[in-house]
Design a protein around this motif. Structure first.
Motif, PDB file in Angstrom:
ATOM      1  N   GLU A  11       5.730  55.170  11.736  1.00 26.69           N
ATOM      2  CA  GLU A  11       6.877  54.244  11.371  1.00 26.69           C
ATOM      3  C   GLU A  11       7.037  53.271  12.389  1.00 26.69           C
ATOM      4  OE1 GLU A  11      11.409  54.670  10.318  1.00 26.69           O
ATOM      5  OE2 GLU A  11      10.688  56.286  11.207  1.00 26.69           O
ATOM      6  N   MET A  12       6.839  53.681  13.662  1.00 25.78           N
ATOM      7  CA  MET A  12       7.175  52.935  14.980  1.00 25.78           C
ATOM      8  C   MET A  12       6.327  51.573  14.773  1.00 25.78           C
ATOM      9  SD  MET A  12       6.970  53.590  18.746  1.00 25.78           S
ATOM     10  CE  MET A  12       5.022  54.336  18.853  1.00 25.78           C
ATOM     11  N   PHE A  13       5.152  51.564  14.422  1.00 25.15           N
ATOM     12  CA  PHE A  13       4.230  50.448  14.526  1.00 25.15           C
ATOM     13  C   PHE A  13       4.681  49.566  13.205  1.00 25.15           C
ATOM     14  CE2 PHE A  13       1.867  53.451  16.837  1.00 25.15           C
ATOM     15  CZ  PHE A  13       1.653  52.810  17.976  1.00 25.15           C
ATOM     16  N   GLN A  14       5.272  50.113  11.953  1.00 28.04           N
ATOM     17  CA  GLN A  14       5.639  49.480  10.926  1.00 28.04           C
ATOM     18  C   GLN A  14       7.115  48.591  11.508  1.00 28.04           C
ATOM     19  OE1 GLN A  14       7.433  51.655   7.477  1.00 28.04           O
ATOM     20  NE2 GLN A  14       6.200  50.583   6.166  1.00 28.04           N
ATOM     21  N   VAL A  15       7.898  49.304  12.201  1.00 22.04           N
ATOM     22  CA  VAL A  15       9.072  48.559  12.611  1.00 22.04           C
ATOM     23  C   VAL A  15       8.844  47.591  13.527  1.00 22.04           C
ATOM     24  CG1 VAL A  15      11.256  48.995  13.888  1.00 22.04           C
ATOM     25  CG2 VAL A  15      10.515  50.730  12.338  1.00 22.04           C
ATOM     26  N   PHE A  16       7.609  47.965  14.384  1.00 22.26           N
ATOM     27  CA  PHE A  16       7.363  46.806  15.391  1.00 22.26           C
ATOM     28  C   PHE A  16       6.825  45.617  14.732  1.00 22.26           C
ATOM     29  CE2 PHE A  16       3.292  44.891  17.004  1.00 22.26           C
ATOM     30  CZ  PHE A  16       3.687  44.246  18.087  1.00 22.26           C
ATOM     31  N   LEU A  29      -1.092  53.533   5.035  1.00 26.20           N
ATOM     32  CA  LEU A  29      -1.556  52.430   4.012  1.00 26.20           C
ATOM     33  C   LEU A  29      -0.354  51.480   4.201  1.00 26.20           C
ATOM     34  CD1 LEU A  29      -2.464  54.427   0.830  1.00 26.20           C
ATOM     35  CD2 LEU A  29      -3.966  53.346   2.530  1.00 26.20           C
ATOM     36  N   GLN A  30       0.809  51.631   4.215  1.00 23.18           N
ATOM     37  CA  GLN A  30       1.854  50.519   4.289  1.00 23.18           C
ATOM     38  C   GLN A  30       1.473  49.706   5.478  1.00 23.18           C
ATOM     39  OE1 GLN A  30       3.614  51.001   1.773  1.00 23.18           O
ATOM     40  NE2 GLN A  30       4.704  49.031   2.272  1.00 23.18           N
ATOM     41  N   LEU A  31       0.994  50.324   6.572  1.00 23.32           N
ATOM     42  CA  LEU A  31       0.520  49.113   7.664  1.00 23.32           C
ATOM     43  C   LEU A  31      -0.412  48.066   7.325  1.00 23.32           C
ATOM     44  CD1 LEU A  31       0.100  51.975  10.315  1.00 23.32           C
ATOM     45  CD2 LEU A  31       1.851  50.323  10.212  1.00 23.32           C
ATOM     46  N   PHE A  32      -1.117  48.440   6.218  1.00 22.16           N
ATOM     47  CA  PHE A  32      -2.432  47.523   5.816  1.00 22.16           C
ATOM     48  C   PHE A  32      -1.578  46.718   4.577  1.00 22.16           C
ATOM     49  CE2 PHE A  32      -4.355  50.515   7.917  1.00 22.16           C
ATOM     50  CZ  PHE A  32      -5.387  49.957   8.717  1.00 22.16           C
ATOM     51  N   ARG A  33      -0.761  46.991   4.018  1.00 18.63           N
ATOM     52  CA  ARG A  33       0.000  46.423   2.766  1.00 18.63           C
ATOM     53  C   ARG A  33       1.042  45.526   3.256  1.00 18.63           C
ATOM     54  NH1 ARG A  33       0.257  52.068  -0.723  1.00 18.63           N
ATOM     55  NH2 ARG A  33      -1.805  51.615  -1.909  1.00 18.63           N
ATOM     56  N   PRO A  48       1.180  42.950   6.077  1.00 20.73           N
ATOM     57  CA  PRO A  48       0.136  42.488   7.004  1.00 20.73           C
ATOM     58  C   PRO A  48       0.953  41.865   8.186  1.00 20.73           C
ATOM     59  CG  PRO A  48       0.266  41.193   5.120  1.00 20.73           C
ATOM     60  CD  PRO A  48       1.175  42.319   4.855  1.00 20.73           C
ATOM     61  N   GLN A  49       2.313  41.614   8.494  1.00 15.00           N
ATOM     62  CA  GLN A  49       2.782  41.226   9.345  1.00 15.00           C
ATOM     63  C   GLN A  49       2.378  41.903  10.647  1.00 15.00           C
ATOM     64  OE1 GLN A  49       4.530  42.450   6.941  1.00 15.00           O
ATOM     65  NE2 GLN A  49       5.355  40.645   5.848  1.00 15.00           N
ATOM     66  N   LYS A  50       1.930  41.077  11.539  1.00 15.34           N
ATOM     67  CA  LYS A  50       1.648  41.425  13.077  1.00 15.34           C
ATOM     68  C   LYS A  50       0.129  42.534  12.812  1.00 15.34           C
ATOM     69  CE  LYS A  50       6.027  41.115  15.529  1.00 15.34           C
ATOM     70  NZ  LYS A  50       6.870  41.847  16.501  1.00 15.34           N
ATOM     71  N   ILE A  51      -0.510  42.277  11.823  1.00 16.86           N
ATOM     72  CA  ILE A  51      -1.453  43.289  11.326  1.00 16.86           C
ATOM     73  C   ILE A  51      -2.404  43.454  12.717  1.00 16.86           C
ATOM     74  CG2 ILE A  51      -3.072  41.755  10.321  1.00 16.86           C
ATOM     75  CD1 ILE A  51      -3.701  44.421   8.406  1.00 16.86           C
ATOM     76  N   THR A  52      -2.787  42.558  13.207  1.00 17.32           N
ATOM     77  CA  THR A  52      -3.803  42.612  14.360  1.00 17.32           C
ATOM     78  C   THR A  52      -3.100  43.099  15.786  1.00 17.32           C
ATOM     79  OG1 THR A  52      -5.105  40.589  13.582  1.00 17.32           O
ATOM     80  CG2 THR A  52      -5.351  41.408  15.945  1.00 17.32           C
ATOM     81  N   LEU A 111      -9.328  44.697   1.607  1.00 26.20           N
ATOM     82  CA  LEU A 111     -10.279  43.931   2.709  1.00 26.20           C
ATOM     83  C   LEU A 111      -9.957  44.492   3.853  1.00 26.20           C
ATOM     84  CD1 LEU A 111     -12.323  41.992   2.241  1.00 26.20           C
ATOM     85  CD2 LEU A 111     -10.609  40.015   2.564  1.00 26.20           C
ATOM     86  N   TYR A 112      -8.759  44.630   4.631  1.00 22.34           N
ATOM     87  CA  TYR A 112      -8.741  45.116   5.618  1.00 22.34           C
ATOM     88  C   TYR A 112      -9.021  46.621   5.925  1.00 22.34           C
ATOM     89  CZ  TYR A 112      -4.983  41.190   5.399  1.00 22.34           C
ATOM     90  OH  TYR A 112      -4.516  40.133   5.326  1.00 22.34           O
ATOM     91  N   LEU A 113      -8.890  47.626   4.981  1.00 25.34           N
ATOM     92  CA  LEU A 113      -9.444  48.784   4.938  1.00 25.34           C
ATOM     93  C   LEU A 113     -10.944  48.689   5.156  1.00 25.34           C
ATOM     94  CD1 LEU A 113      -7.352  50.794   2.690  1.00 25.34           C
ATOM     95  CD2 LEU A 113      -7.171  51.145   5.129  1.00 25.34           C
ATOM     96  N   ILE A 114     -11.818  47.731   4.364  1.00 28.02           N
ATOM     97  CA  ILE A 114     -13.111  47.515   4.551  1.00 28.02           C
ATOM     98  C   ILE A 114     -13.336  47.171   5.907  1.00 28.02           C
ATOM     99  CG2 ILE A 114     -14.961  45.962   3.532  1.00 28.02           C
ATOM    100  CD1 ILE A 114     -13.403  46.083   0.950  1.00 28.02           C
ATOM    101  N   GLY A 115     -12.673  46.333   6.250  1.00 23.88           N
ATOM    102  CA  GLY A 115     -12.844  45.914   8.018  1.00 23.88           C
ATOM    103  C   GLY A 115     -12.861  46.912   8.727  1.00 23.88           C
ATOM    104  N   LEU A 116     -11.888  47.770   8.523  1.00 25.51           N
ATOM    105  CA  LEU A 116     -11.752  49.047   9.502  1.00 25.51           C
ATOM    106  C   LEU A 116     -12.939  49.844   9.378  1.00 25.51           C
ATOM    107  CD1 LEU A 116      -9.622  50.428  11.232  1.00 25.51           C
ATOM    108  CD2 LEU A 116      -8.748  51.696   9.216  1.00 25.51           C
ATOM    109  N   PHE A 117     -13.409  50.192   8.057  1.00 22.68           N
ATOM    110  CA  PHE A 117     -14.491  51.303   8.064  1.00 22.68           C
ATOM    111  C   PHE A 117     -15.939  50.617   8.181  1.00 22.68           C
ATOM    112  CE2 PHE A 117     -10.755  53.736   6.480  1.00 22.68           C
ATOM    113  CZ  PHE A 117     -11.294  54.895   6.958  1.00 22.68           C
ATOM    114  N   HIS A 118     -15.955  49.304   8.128  1.00 21.84           N
ATOM    115  CA  HIS A 118     -17.197  49.048   8.007  1.00 21.84           C
ATOM    116  C   HIS A 118     -18.386  49.312   8.818  1.00 21.84           C
ATOM    117  CE1 HIS A 118     -16.577  45.496  10.946  1.00 21.84           C
ATOM    118  NE2 HIS A 118     -17.839  45.285  10.946  1.00 21.84           N
TER     119      HIS A 118
END
Length: 895
Positions: A379-384, A423-427, A429-433, A509-516
């Motif tokens: 949750e901390m990273f979601q709040v960040f 999953l919400q971290l990817f859904r 996408p603010q500050k995703i990187t 697409l972000y999950l694909i990038g994570l696992f490719h």
């Protein structure tokens, strides 16, 4: 100033190495000649090097290096500086030498401090410095009085930094103490100003080194997480507490004892690598160059076959600097709070019952937050990411996170709330990187996804992948995210349009990038294994079967689009139709195309160019058209030919700058070309070729250049009577001109002419815009084609330094199933100057003509696809001739 810095005193009993007074006595016994000093220095360093082999701690080795230098420098001082004069002088060790952290070939920095009223002649000092150089000591020296020292310290923070680490070697102690008092924090560079200067200095250095330590040949000292980052902390401790002992960080509450151990272990490991690097290179070398990586890996005990040893050695290095970078960032934040902010007076903005914001940093509301509610870790990273006003996570919260990572266990991963949060971290996408980078830096990503842990710091020992696998993965996600942001639309307009208009679920697409690439480094095909990992993840996290299939298919085939574009003739409708059937739908094509572009750019941005961009876009566009027409309604070759002829005629008639050409002339020129010509070239290119040929007599050698072709390169069109070694003549000329051939189309007319088109880039990877340069290229090619020389064995040009350390056997593959008209030949080899002309020589030697070619350079490797024929334009099916050509290619490629 640091009162506790003393002369170098190694912990180990000196009898185990050498006795320094005896070393000096031996110099005196030999008449104190320069030769005697040089011999003593060599003897001391040899003995210290022997201790390295006994795994003596690096800190002791550095102290011994300093102690040997101390003994000889002081003895030379006493021989050259009169006793009376030394009362007005002080010889100081400064910088790394002042810290007694001297590596085998480091600079030895000294300051000769003079009294204000010192009037003695400079001859004695000059003779002393000359003797130091003659002895073989790499001396950096300065001579200053105290006012001058203070003036320079005020003007330059690096000067006061060097002086902070000084220690008295010999001379007037009172003078030295006066200097210490003159540069104390209450007089120059107060603690807060010093902190800001060193913090900003580090930030600038990190930008210079690309903000990441994950480079193929990292700098041990200057890269993020390197020794300089540790020294920055040491300098701040000295300025704050007057001690260079890092244990002050524990006593003052900045670090825990385990964190201090982690920091010192990291420093010692980097010291040990640097020490050995200096020995191997024979100079002050701080870059982990390819020249030394394999040998260093062996010396550190890695004995695996192939590249595994060096990759494991480098993985430990990358993980070490990651820890150092993490601790450095935390400490700088704590120092900032102490020196620039008063946390107790800063307003606190509540977010929820678990988190709050203080001075733009996210903090937990209490020390038991993670213990009481483990999902708060995610949750901390979601709040960040929820607000741009939050610039980071507070240092105390990060420390608390580190001590609670063990809560992310199998039970945690099986609970619904953590799975939804992840999953919400990817859904969202603010500050995703930024949030993923933080999760990686602080171990959350690897703890939640055990498969990811295996690629953290994982190096790929080649020149193509410039990042570690985890860093590359985050770069790919970053590139995908930029496609979704309208402010980046001008970078890759087509990708941005597809992402923003046609990607229904960007999180997939972000999950694909994570696992490719998550299975890199494991035994087996990483694409297949990664797809299996992703399928388990999708099923575990409740994704629909439709979405799961899309994710796993794209990962399993994430190399297919780049391979097809680079190895096959994508102007051939049959190739496009085959690829369209393989992809199956526009949805799959969109996801695959965006991943492919992001993947190549995230592998090595310096290798991305307009040619690669246009090549992939051409395959995408052709496949999109085929899918829209329907897989049961493929485009007919004749339909394409008729369409391009019609469009070319329209172009020729509409261009005011083109002299009108009669239809009869056009028909005569086109009658000489077979269907492959009209399939391979665009209407614009056909128009250009036709007008160029029409302007010249058919017996002439024609060479035409266009600054920038539609394909993202400079286009060279050659129309000349065919002869056996034309390919090698052209290739040799282009290589002499320093041009990179990205592709080539070679076709023969019915009247024995050859229509050669070479798409080239200049040395900087860009198209050629300079008119004089284009004229020179034209002149060189005309001379080569009109004064044909005998076939000569190609010169062997040495490969660049960076290429000589890779073991790679060339791949040479023949395929007679692709076409009824030609044999397909694929060559993958280490790229080097002269490679293309060496291949051309083998063709000429074995009586092979090139029908077309797709020439691609990927990092350190060349991947070239040729369509070849016998001289009578038949396929090469004779097994003996194929073997003979294979052997010739292998011989000349390897040199």
């Amino acid at each position: 100033m640091n009162d506790s810095i003393e002369p170098a005193t190694p912990d180990r009993d000196s009898k185990t190495l050498l006795h320094l007074p005896a070393l000096v006595a031996e110099v005196e016994a030999k008449g104190s000649t320069i030769a005697a000093y040089r011999e003593a220095l060599a003897q001391g360093r040899t003995a210290i090097d022997a201790l390295f082999q006994q795994n003596i701690p690096a800190s002791e080795l550095l102290a011994w290096q300093s102690a040997v230098s101390d003994a000889l420098i002081v003895h030379l001082w006493e021989r050259h500086i009169p006793l009376a004069a030394s009362e007005s002088l002080a010889l100081l060790a400064v910088g790394g030498y002042g810290r007694s952290e001297l590596h085998p070939n480091s600079d030895i920095d000294i300051l000769i401090l003079t009294a204000d009223d010192y009037t003695a002649a400079d001859e004695d000092i000059a003779a002393f410095v000359t003797a130091l150089w003659d002895t073989g000591l790499d001396i950096g020296h300065s001579v200053r009085d105290i006012p001058r020292s203070v003036h320079e310290a005020i003007a330059d923070v690096t000067v006061v930094t060097n002086l902070l680490q000084s220690r008295l070697l010999v001379g007037c102690e009172a003078l030295y103490n006066k200097l210490k008092d003159s540069i104390s924090p209450d007089k120059v560079w107060d603690v807060a100003d010093f902190f800001v200067a060193k913090r900003d200095e580090q930030a600038s250095r990190h930008v210079k080194f690309h903000g990441t330590a994950y480079r193929l040949e990292p700098n041990l000292k200057e890269s993020p997480g390197g020794l300089r980052d540790i020294q920055t902390i040491e300098w701040l401790v000295i300025r704050l507490y007057g001690s260079n002992n890092l244990s002050s960080l524990v006593t003052e509450g900045y670090l825990t004892t385990p964190e201090l151990a982690e920091l010192t272990e990291g420093r010692d490991h980097l010291w040990r690598i640097r020490y050995l690097l200096h020995i191997k290179s024979g100079r002050k070398e701080d870059r982990l160059l390819f020249d030394y990586q394999r040998e260093l890996a062996e010396d550190f005990g890695y004995q695996q076959e192939g590249n595994e040893a060096v990759e494991q050695f480098m993985q430990l290095y990358y993980r070490t600097v990651t820890k150092v970078e993490r601790l450095n960032g935390m400490l700088l934040q704590l120092f900032e709070d102490k020196l620039l902010n008063d946390p107790s007076s800063l307003p606190t903005i509540p977010v929820n019952k678990r988190f709050q914001i203080t001075n733009s940093y996210l903090q937990v509301t209490g020390d038991t937050v993670f213990k009481d509610y483990p999902p708060a870790i995610l949750e901390m990273f979601q709040v960040f990411a929820s607000s741009e006003d939050i610039k980071g996570i507070g240092a105390t919260t990060l420390r608390l996170l580190s001590s609670h990572l063990h809560l992310i266990d199998k039970r945690f991963r099986n609970e619904l709330i953590p799975r939804d949060l992840f999953l919400q971290l990817f859904r969202e996408p603010q500050k995703i990187t930024r949030k993923l980078r933080l999760m990686n830096r602080y171990g959350v990503l690897a703890t939640y996804l055990p498969e990811f842990e295996k690629i953290v710091g994982r190096m790929q020992y080649d020149l193509f992948h410039i990042y570690t696998v985890d860093e590359h993965t985050l770069m790919v996600i970053r590139n995908l995210r930029r496609f979704a942001l309208s402010r980046h639309n001008d970078e890759y307009p087509q990708c941005s349009h597809i992402m923003q208009q046609h990607i229904d679920k960007p999180e997939l697409l972000y999950l694909i990038g994570l696992f490719h690439d998550i299975a890199k480094g494991r035994d087996g095909d990483h694409s297949v294994l990664g797809a299996e990992d992703a399928e388990q993840f999708c099923n575990h996290h409740g994704l629909t079967p439709v979405d799961t299939k899309l994710v796993t298919w794209t990962i399993r085939h994430h190399l297919a689009m780049s391979t097809t574009a680079q190895r096959k003739d994508i102007s051939d409708p049959e190739i496009v139709s085959e690829f369209a059937h393989f992809v199956g739908s526009l949805r799959y094509l969109n996801y695959l195309y965006l991943l492919t572009v992001a993947d190549i750019r995230g592998t090595n941005p310096e290798l991305w160019n307009s040619w690669k961009s246009n090549l992939l876009l051409q395959l995408y566009s052709n496949t999109e058209l085929a899918l829209k027409r329907g897989l049961d309604n493929p485009i007919d070759k004749q339909e394409i030919i008729d369409e391009r002829k019609l469009e070319a005629r329209k172009l020729m008639s509409s261009h005011a700058s083109i002299d009108k050409i009669s239809n009869t002339t056009i028909d005569d020129i086109w009658h000489d070309c077979d269907e492959n010509y009209f399939l391979q070239y665009s209407a614009d290119e056909i128009c250009w070729h036709t007008t160029s040929i029409a302007k010249h007599n058919s017996t002439d050698t024609l060479v035409e250049l266009r600054r920038e072709a539609q394909r993202g390169s400079t286009e060279i069109f050659i129309y000349v009577t065919d002869y056996d070694q034309i390919f090698v003549d052209i290739a040799t000329s282009l290589e002499k001109l320093g041009l990179t051939v990205v592709s080539a189309d070679i076709l023969s007319s019915r009247q024995g002419k050859t229509l050669n088109t070479f798409y080239v880039l200049d040395k900087d990877g860009e198209t050629i815009g300079d008119h004089a340069r284009l004229e020179h290229i034209h002149t060189v090619l005309m001379e080569a084609l009109t004064t044909k020389s005998d076939l000569h064995t190609p010169k062997q040009i040495p490969a660049p330094r960076r290429l000589r350390h890779f073991e790679f056997d060339p791949i040479i593959e023949f395929d007679n199933t692709v076409s009824n008209d030609y044999t397909s030949l694929f060559i993958k080899a280490i790229d080097r100057p002269g490679l293309l002309s060496a291949i051309g020589y083998s063709f000429a030697e074995k009586n092979i003509r090139v029908a077309s070619a797709n020439i691609t350079t990927l990092g350190e490797t060349a991947e070239d696809a040729f369509h070849i024929q016998n001289l009578d334009r038949t396929k090469v099916i004779d097994e003996q001739k194929i073997k003979s050509l294979h052997d010739s290619l292998l011989q000349h490629i390897e040199g």
